[in-house]
Design a protein around this motif. Structure first.
Motif, PDB file in Angstrom:
ATOM      1  N   SER A  55       0.832  -1.208   0.000  1.00  0.00           N
ATOM      2  CA  SER A  55       0.000   0.000   0.000  1.00  0.00           C
ATOM      3  C   SER A  55       0.863   1.254   0.000  1.00  0.00           C
ATOM      4  CB  SER A  55      -0.927   0.006   1.223  1.00  0.00           C
ATOM      5  OG  SER A  55      -1.788  -1.111   1.198  1.00  0.00           O
ATOM      6  N   SER A 114     -19.086   0.895  -4.631  1.00  0.00           N
ATOM      7  CA  SER A 114     -18.634  -0.106  -5.603  1.00  0.00           C
ATOM      8  C   SER A 114     -18.381   0.510  -6.963  1.00  0.00           C
ATOM      9  CB  SER A 114     -19.678  -1.225  -5.720  1.00  0.00           C
ATOM     10  OG  SER A 114     -20.892  -0.692  -6.243  1.00  0.00           O
ATOM     11  N   THR A 122     -14.358   3.931  -7.733  1.00  0.00           N
ATOM     12  CA  THR A 122     -13.067   3.347  -7.387  1.00  0.00           C
ATOM     13  C   THR A 122     -11.993   4.378  -7.643  1.00  0.00           C
ATOM     14  OG1 THR A 122     -12.802   2.444  -9.603  1.00  0.00           O
ATOM     15  CG2 THR A 122     -13.854   1.042  -7.971  1.00  0.00           C
ATOM     16  N   ARG A 153      -7.325   2.143  -5.388  1.00  0.00           N
ATOM     17  CA  ARG A 153      -7.870   0.808  -5.657  1.00  0.00           C
ATOM     18  C   ARG A 153      -7.505   0.347  -7.060  1.00  0.00           C
ATOM     19  NH1 ARG A 153     -13.785  -1.674  -4.292  1.00  0.00           N
ATOM     20  NH2 ARG A 153     -13.632  -3.520  -5.598  1.00  0.00           N
ATOM     21  N   ILE A 213      -4.002  -0.954  -7.015  1.00  0.00           N
ATOM     22  CA  ILE A 213      -3.933  -2.246  -6.322  1.00  0.00           C
ATOM     23  C   ILE A 213      -4.427  -3.354  -7.252  1.00  0.00           C
ATOM     24  CG2 ILE A 213      -4.971  -3.619  -4.477  1.00  0.00           C
ATOM     25  CD1 ILE A 213      -2.848  -1.883  -3.366  1.00  0.00           C
ATOM     26  N   GLU A 214      -5.564  -3.102  -7.926  1.00  0.00           N
ATOM     27  CA  GLU A 214      -6.101  -4.090  -8.864  1.00  0.00           C
ATOM     28  C   GLU A 214      -5.132  -4.333 -10.018  1.00  0.00           C
ATOM     29  OE1 GLU A 214      -9.867  -2.514  -9.988  1.00  0.00           O
ATOM     30  OE2 GLU A 214     -10.918  -3.300  -8.229  1.00  0.00           O
ATOM     31  N   GLU A 236     -14.147  -3.350   0.310  1.00  0.00           N
ATOM     32  CA  GLU A 236     -13.092  -2.353   0.099  1.00  0.00           C
ATOM     33  C   GLU A 236     -11.721  -2.971   0.337  1.00  0.00           C
ATOM     34  OE1 GLU A 236     -14.727   1.947   1.272  1.00  0.00           O
ATOM     35  OE2 GLU A 236     -14.493   0.567   2.941  1.00  0.00           O
ATOM     36  N   TYR A 237     -10.770  -2.597  -0.503  1.00  0.00           N
ATOM     37  CA  TYR A 237      -9.391  -3.011  -0.274  1.00  0.00           C
ATOM     38  C   TYR A 237      -8.815  -2.268   0.921  1.00  0.00           C
ATOM     39  CZ  TYR A 237      -9.459  -5.207  -4.900  1.00  0.00           C
ATOM     40  OH  TYR A 237      -9.743  -5.996  -5.976  1.00  0.00           O
ATOM     41  N   CYS A 238      -9.204  -1.009   1.042  1.00  0.00           N
ATOM     42  CA  CYS A 238      -8.645  -0.154   2.091  1.00  0.00           C
ATOM     43  C   CYS A 238      -9.620   1.007   2.285  1.00  0.00           C
ATOM     44  CB  CYS A 238      -7.268   0.350   1.663  1.00  0.00           C
ATOM     45  SG  CYS A 238      -6.379   1.240   2.929  1.00  0.00           S
ATOM     46  N   GLN A 287      -6.729   4.888   4.283  1.00  0.00           N
ATOM     47  CA  GLN A 287      -5.938   5.555   3.239  1.00  0.00           C
ATOM     48  C   GLN A 287      -5.390   6.877   3.749  1.00  0.00           C
ATOM     49  OE1 GLN A 287      -7.815   5.755  -0.681  1.00  0.00           O
ATOM     50  NE2 GLN A 287      -8.998   3.918  -0.198  1.00  0.00           N
TER      51      GLN A 287
END
Length: 747
Positions: free
Chosen positions: A161, A191, A194, A198, A201-202, A224-226, A231
């Motif tokens: 991250s 959703s 983004t 994100r 990260i993806e 959520e990733y984060c 963040q």
């Protein structure tokens, strides 16, 4: 500069190996033991401060138990470490060699004392090693079992991250991270929306990042990733670590100066950009961006906030601050003067100076608390920015200049070249503005008429607003008076931004400048008459009526006072306040301490040569005497310094700047001169020779130009502007877990 090992028969230097090099300790007793074990007689005469500053021992001379590696980038000694491993015999095989580090021949009694001391030291080191090993084993035994698989995964995720955050900051990707907005969004909105974090990260997952792929392969689609809160925490840690890297260098160098810029608008309000100027360990002058400081509250509150941040927040000592320079015009300029006065009252050595990037005349005009003057400065900036927006607009101005030059090719060329530059930053900005006034008005009227229909509505509207301002007599008379009043400081200010020799001569010419200003003030009636006639002449040529400002006339009518003439009005309300302000401001800026410091630029060899080595730095040296390592030896050292350069070889050129002088290999043998030059270099009035300092200013402007207000983020701005500062991801992870321990516990 490379570090050389001071041990006998050791030829290692920092550029040839990855070994750590350690300074001699400042503690007198430990330093004596180090010198004694080195067996170098020439070091016994030196003080602990001299040894600490100029001599190093490499790690090969210490027992491994005495060395601690706190991180992949940092190696330190234990507090009780004494060097015991030396080669004192290899030179004997070559008796004809000239050995620079001569080994002291010891008596039998001295040898016996050293043996006893080494025995004691060996016992201490053995015990220390056992304690260290036991402690390390204990720590390893404690740490490894405590890291659960979830905690290890958390650390790995944080590392990834932080890598993404650093990339976002350095590349200045738009980034929205508002916790309140995040909470208010519906699950469906989350959703869909983004952010770049994100997305990156993806992208790493899609590129084959196995760890991230495993971490999120079982996650729900809308999970959520984060979170936005996390963040924000990651951003704060990134900013903190980058800033700490700079502050560590400032603390090591001790002396610094504060530089602030124009207010910067962020979604959360206006903030003040703060820079620190210092000379690093490589003797390179640097000016680094540190933080955006909140500007809310009264001047006293902001001054206290700045001081608190410098001391408690950043761990600096204001007693080591040697200068301060604050940019700002209008109300900001007035506030910054109060803030600067608050600081210098508590810390007299933090002298107030102009910045090296701003012409003195522009600085003086920006600070004048007169509405008419601030209107002129604002209109000039808008006019300059207007033509920078499009080459077609600049071409239109060139046509107007050609029409009004009437065949005077030389004048036409000068005006065209000047108008293409950022002429509002020049020393002769007001002379340039007066010469360009008529072409500017002709050009603005042409653009506003828009007979060819080639300009859009916004451009024609801006042109009309500027033309209305230019066609006001108050604007013209204010501009002409500024041109004439500041003509007495123009050459002086230009020299301040020149070479070191120019700055030195400027410091010695201040008396003449003040004499000229007093001459004008004493004969204000005569000077104002000439200046007002010039303004009337310019206005007449442009068919602009001479009149008193409408607002003043309305007040006069309400009070039913006697009618005042235009010439008398502008003398009382413009020329006299302008002259009083300029005279007082020049005296305040170039205080006794500031002027004395600039006169010490005669320490630079090129200035010495220009003065035929007949200089008297001792007269002004008292200002920094307490900052010098050996003030008692300063007169003798200065004499040796002059003799060294006066009797140099023909092939040796004289260094022309402080930077060139500090880079000279022999300066380390003159500790007082070395310290003096480093302090002088931090003064914000001196230009940034041989440094990367201007990069911070330019990168700040680039960030502001490229980023709209609602997409600006203070944390990311620090990363973007300080792109050249190294980042340690492991250190960021540790810092994050220390600041937010609940994250580690929850996982």
């Amino acid at each position: 500069m490379p570090n050389f090992c001071a041990a006998p028969n050791c030829t290692r230097k920092s550029t040839q190996s990855d070994l750590a090099f350690f300074r001699f300790p400042r503690d007198p007793e430990r330093c004596r033991l180090w010198v004694e074990n080195c067996r170098r007689a020439d070091l016994e005469e030196k003080t602990p401060d001299q040894l600490n500053k100029h001599y190093r021992l490499c790690a090969k001379h210490f027992e491994p138990a005495m060395i601690c590696k706190t991180s992949p980038y940092r190696t330190v000694l234990r507090d009780t470490a004494i060097p015991t491993i030396f080669d004192l015999t290899s030179h004997l095989g070559n008796p004809h060699s000239r050995h620079r580090k001569r080994i002291k021949i010891l008596t039998d009694e001295e040898v016996q004392k050293i043996k006893e001391r080494r025995l004691e030291s060996s016992v201490e080191q053995l015990l220390s090693k056992k304690d260290g090993d036991a402690q390390d084993d204990s720590e390893n035994a404690d740490d490894i079992p405590q890291l659960t698989p979830e905690q290890k995964d958390l650390r790995e995720f944080l590392r990834a991250s932080f890598e993404v955050m650093v990339l976002i900051g350095r590349q200045n990707f738009p980034f929205h991270c508002n916790a309140r907005e995040d909470e208010m969004r519906s699950e469906e909105d989350r959703s869909i929306t983004t952010g770049n974090f994100r997305a990156l990260i993806e992208n790493r997952i899609n590129a084959g990042d196995e760890f991230l792929g495993r971490r999120f392969e079982t996650a729900a689609v809308n999970e959520e990733y984060c979170s936005a809160v996390q963040q924000r925490q990651l951003l704060e840690v990134c900013e903190r670590c980058v800033r700490e890297e700079i502050l560590q260098q400032v603390r090591e160098c001790r002396f610094f100066s504060i530089v602030t810029g124009e207010l910067v608008e962020f979604p959360e309000g206006e903030h003040l950009p703060v820079f620190l100027r210092y000379v690093d360990q490589a003797n390179t002058l640097r000016e680094e961006f540190i933080e955006f400081l909140s500007f809310e509250g009264e001047e006293v509150t902001v001054a206290e906030r700045l001081e608190t941040q410098l001391t408690k927040g950043w761990g600096l000592r204001m007693e080591h601050c040697r200068g301060q320079a604050h940019a700002g015009s209008g109300l900001l300029g007035t506030k910054m003067k109060v803030i600067a006065a608050q600081l210098i009252e508590k810390y007299p050595m933090a002298v107030i100076t102009p910045t090296s990037t701003c012409a003195l005349n522009v600085h003086l005009a920006n600070g004048m608390p007169l509405t008419g003057v601030q209107d002129v400065m604002s209109i000039l900036k808008k006019t300059n920015a207007f033509f920078k927006a499009s080459p077609l607009l600049q071409s239109e101005l060139d046509n107007a200049i050609s029409i009004l030059s009437q065949g005077n090719i030389e004048k036409e060329g000068i005006l065209k070249e000047g108008s293409r530059s950022t002429w509002t930053d020049l020393h002769n900005v007001f002379e340039m503005a007066v010469d360009l006034l008529e072409p500017l008005l002709l050009c603005m009227d042409s653009i506003h008429d828009n007979e060819d229909l080639k300009w859009n509505e916004q451009i024609t509207s801006d042109a009309y607003a500027i033309s209305e301002a230019l066609a006001d007599f108050e604007f013209i008379v204010t501009l002409v008076i500024l041109k004439n009043a500041l003509s007495f400081t123009r050459a002086f200010g230009k020299n301040l931004q020149g070479e070191t020799i120019d700055v030195f001569f400027a410091a010695n010419s201040l008396t003449a400048v003040l004499h000229s200003l007093h001459e004008v003030s004493d004969n204000l009636e005569v000077y104002h008459e000439f200046w007002f006639e010039e303004a009337v002449s310019v206005a007449t040529a442009m068919e602009i009526p001479v009149r008193i400002p409408r607002l003043f006339l309305r007040k006069q009518q309400a009070l039913e006072t006697m009618e005042i003439q235009a010439e008398s009005f502008f003398k009382e309300y413009l020329t006299q306040p302008v002259m009083e302000y300029i005279t007082q401001e020049v005296k305040e800026i170039f205080s006794e301490n500031h002027l004395g410091a600039l006169k010490c630029l005669s320490l630079v060899p090129a200035v010495m040569g220009q003065m035929r080595f007949n200089t008297s730095e001792e007269t002004h040296a008292d200002i920094y005497r307490s900052d010098l390592p050996h003030p008692d030896t300063l007169p003798a050292e200065l004499h040796c310094w002059r003799i060294k350069w006066k009797h140099r070889g023909k092939e040796v050129s004289l260094p022309c700047t402080i930077h060139e002088t500090l880079q000279h290999s022999d300066v380390k043998f003159f500790p007082n001169v070395n310290a003096f030059l480093k302090i002088l270099a931090t003064l914000p009035v001196l230009k940034l020779d041989g440094s990367r300092g201007e990069t911070a200013q330019r990168r700040l402007q680039a960030y502001l130009t490229d980023t709209v207000v609602n997409q600006r983020c203070k944390n990311l701005a620090v990363l973007n502007i300080n792109y050249h500062i190294k980042t340690d991801l492991e250190e960021m992870v540790q810092c994050y877990l220390k600041m937010y321990p609940e994250e580690n516990e929850s996982d």
